[in-house]
Design an enzyme around this catalytic site. Structure first.
Site, PDB file in Angstrom:
ATOM      1  N   LYS A 124       4.300   7.223  12.132  1.00 44.00           N
ATOM      2  CA  LYS A 124       3.382   6.531  11.227  1.00 44.00           C
ATOM      3  C   LYS A 124       2.178   6.113  12.072  1.00 44.00           C
ATOM      4  O   LYS A 124       2.078   4.960  12.517  1.00 44.00           O
ATOM      5  CB  LYS A 124       4.106   5.332  10.592  1.00 44.00           C
ATOM      6  CG  LYS A 124       3.454   4.818   9.324  1.00 44.00           C
ATOM      7  CD  LYS A 124       4.396   3.883   8.595  1.00 44.00           C
ATOM      8  CE  LYS A 124       3.712   3.129   7.477  1.00 44.00           C
ATOM      9  NZ  LYS A 124       3.202   3.955   6.385  1.00 44.00           N
TER      10      LYS A 124
HETATM   11  N1  PPE Z   1       4.385   8.900   3.131  1.00 43.00           N
HETATM   12  C1  PPE Z   1       3.288   8.278   3.607  1.00 43.00           C
HETATM   13  C2  PPE Z   1       2.124   9.090   4.027  1.00 43.00           C
HETATM   14  C3  PPE Z   1       3.278   6.877   3.684  1.00 43.00           C
HETATM   15  O1  PPE Z   1       2.193   6.267   4.156  1.00 43.00           O
HETATM   16  C4  PPE Z   1       4.402   6.138   3.256  1.00 43.00           C
HETATM   17  C5  PPE Z   1       4.402   4.641   3.313  1.00 43.00           C
HETATM   18  C6  PPE Z   1       5.537   6.842   2.783  1.00 43.00           C
HETATM   19  C7  PPE Z   1       5.496   8.223   2.756  1.00 43.00           C
HETATM   20  C8  PPE Z   1       6.810   6.125   2.379  1.00 43.00           C
HETATM   21  O2  PPE Z   1       7.474   5.591   3.490  1.00 43.00           O
HETATM   22  P1  PPE Z   1       8.409   4.293   3.379  1.00 43.00           P
HETATM   23  O3  PPE Z   1       7.509   3.137   3.159  1.00 43.00           O
HETATM   24  O4  PPE Z   1       9.120   4.238   4.673  1.00 43.00           O
HETATM   25  O5  PPE Z   1       9.323   4.511   2.214  1.00 43.00           O
HETATM   26  N2  PPE Z   1       3.140   4.040   3.133  1.00 43.00           N
HETATM   27  C9  PPE Z   1       2.947   2.683   3.565  1.00 43.00           C
HETATM   28  C10 PPE Z   1       1.482   2.285   3.651  1.00 43.00           C
HETATM   29  C11 PPE Z   1       0.669   2.268   2.415  1.00 43.00           C
HETATM   30  C12 PPE Z   1      -0.726   1.722   2.647  1.00 43.00           C
HETATM   31  O6  PPE Z   1      -1.621   2.018   1.804  1.00 43.00           O
HETATM   32  O7  PPE Z   1      -0.970   0.964   3.608  1.00 43.00           O
HETATM   33  C13 PPE Z   1       3.809   1.712   2.773  1.00 43.00           C
HETATM   34  O8  PPE Z   1       4.254   1.999   1.670  1.00 43.00           O
HETATM   35  O9  PPE Z   1       4.063   0.633   3.305  1.00 43.00           O
END
Ligand code: PPE
Length: 326
Positions: free
Chosen positions: A159
């Protein structure tokens, strides 16, 4: 706008919200090498509060930093405590926690020779990521003209700060065209994920989600795969095409910020009945039972924390003003 709270954790100490600043030579600001997390805490049904899958988020932060060659100068238990501390110090029962690891000021140029690795943990109130009605009614999406990275362009299992430039472009493009969110394809043309969410499709009760070729390994994605299997559904990790998405019975996004968001339309095509379907509803229900501590079976995913005395999320009562001297 993020509502201003009291404290931010910076390099191991709580500092005043307004003093949590960085120098303009901060390396990550120029070159984008850094890593972050997004974590939510929820009020529990018994009056307490807990952080959802904190251990897994902290582990992913360390994985992201390992991928990016960033050596975090804190241990996993210290970061774990820091996450609890910012929620506690700000009196947030239901908050969003954002640990950020970044390269501080020092050398300029793409080689960060001796730049310090700094860590901040911020907490704020974040309501429904995709709008107040998103979870109830579902959202409208557009396949982006931007693609998710090829794995040797950006390392997508981390991330990483810089990875989000494409998300910003894709989301802005979708919003400009009055959609709620963007869906990105991978460089081979298969569906990858949203700008900040993983994606699932359902057809004839079989659930599919994209494999780890170029997506972020979402913790909500993992949660939903487990829940769906426990509910007896077949869950397959496989690539699928945009037309398979169009003809799905149900499509949904998962993410910490987005939680479980149904998708009711993609590129002007109605998905299923054009409203959240029965599988999505069932999964959503279990998800909210889990995070609020009602689903005992998944209790090990919750990390309770305490609020500091007098900080129960309600506005702190102001001390009575002394009678003015006359
Ligand atoms: N894909 C991406 C690209 C992504 O950024 C997130 C989380 C996910 C999948 C889902 O991952 P998880 O949260 O572990 O289920 N995106 C984060 C940031 C959003 C933002 O705009 O800042 C979040 O949901 O916290």
């Amino acid at each position: 706008m993020v509502e201003k709270l009291k404290h931010i954790w910076m390099n191991g100490k709580l500092v005043d919200w307004d003093k949590a600043t960085v120098h303009i030579l901060t390396h990550t600001l120029h070159y984008g090498m850094g890593a972050f997390e997004g974590i939510r805490s929820y009020a529990s049904h018994d009056g307490g509060q807990a952080i959802f899958r904190l251990k897994d988020h902290v582990r992913r932060l360390f994985d992201s930093c390992h991928i990016a060659n960033l050596k975090i100068p804190f241990s996993k238990p210290q970061i774990t405590e820091g996450c609890k501390e910012v929620l506690s110090a700000n009196g947030l029962r239901e908050g969003y926690v954002r640990p950020l690891v970044y390269l501080g000021a020092g050398a300029m140029g793409v080689y960060p020779a001796d730049n310090p690795v700094d860590v901040a943990i911020i907490a704020w109130k974040w309501g429904k990521y995709l709008g107040p009605e998103a979870l109830e009614k579902g959202i409208r999406c557009k396949i982006s003209t931007f693609c998710r990275y090829s794995p040797n362009t950006m390392m997508t299992r981390g991330k990483l700060v810089g990875n989000y430039t494409t998300s910003v472009l894709a989301k802005s493009e979708a919003k400009k065209e009055s959609y709620d969110e963007a869906i990105l394809l991978d460089v081979d043309g298969y569906v990858a994920e949203g700008s900040g969410e993983n994606i699932f499709i359902v057809r004839d009760n079989v659930i599919k989600t994209t494999p780890f070729t170029c997506i972020l390994p979402g913790i909500t994605r993992d949660t939903i795969m487990r829940v769906a299997r426990d509910l007896g559904y077949e869950v397959v990790e496989t690539r699928f095409t945009r037309d398979e998405l169009y003809i799905a019975d149900e499509v949904l996004f998962t993410g910490t910020a987005a939680e479980i968001t149904p998708i009711r339309e993609v590129d002007g095509r109605q998905i299923g009945e054009g409203k959240p379907g029965p599988v999505t509803r069932k999964i959503q229900g279990v998800f909210f039972d889990i995070v609020s501590g009602r689903a005992r079976r998944y209790a090990s995913w919750l990390d309770p924390f305490v609020l500091r005395k007098g900080q129960d999320g309600a506005a702190t009562p102001k001390p009575k003003a002394k009678a003015a001297k006359v």
